[in-house]
Design an enzyme around this catalytic site. Structure first.
Site: not given
Length: 134
Positions: A9, A49, A57, A115
């Protein structure tokens, strides 16, 4: 051989941890078969996502993953999904076991360095989303 998605990330890239993270990945016996440093688009991030789109979030996830360059990788190896998840450590670096990637390289719960797909189904979906990058 099993494949999984790995994302280093923006926080870990900005902090110069890519090489150290990749050394840990390969020393655990996993092969990095494709790797590309990119700025992830909002479109890809929102698709990636999507399962969290109704959660409070969601915007933070998208904003963070698009905030700087990330390294998108395909890892391959025996039981790589489970093995890489174990190597990553707990999402919260304060709870991550010593020696895991998040214990070593993450800044916080939201800036958690890496991730990895959490199941074969997720790996297939995530690799498909990222396929145009390679």
């Amino acid at each position: 051989m099993e494949k999984t998605l790995c994302i280093i990330k923006p926080d870990a890239v900005a902090n110069g941890f890519v090489e150290k993270i990749n050394e840990k990945i390969t020393s655990d016996g996993f092969e990095i078969i494709k790797s590309k440093k990119i700025l992830i688009s909002r479109e890809i991030a929102e698709n990636f996502y999507a399962e969290h789109s109704k959660r409070p979030f969601f915007r933070e996830l998208v904003d963070f993953i698009t905030s700087g360059e990330a390294v998108i990788q395909i890892l391959e190896g025996k039981n790589v999904i489970k093995g890489y998840r174990s190597l990553m450590g707990a999402t919260n670096p304060k709870e991550a076991d010593e020696g895991t990637l998040r214990a070593l390289f993450a800044e916080s719960l939201s800036k958690n360095a890496v991730h990895g797909s959490d199941s074969a189904e997720s790996a297939e979906r995530e690799l498909d989303i990222m396929s145009d990058i390679f």
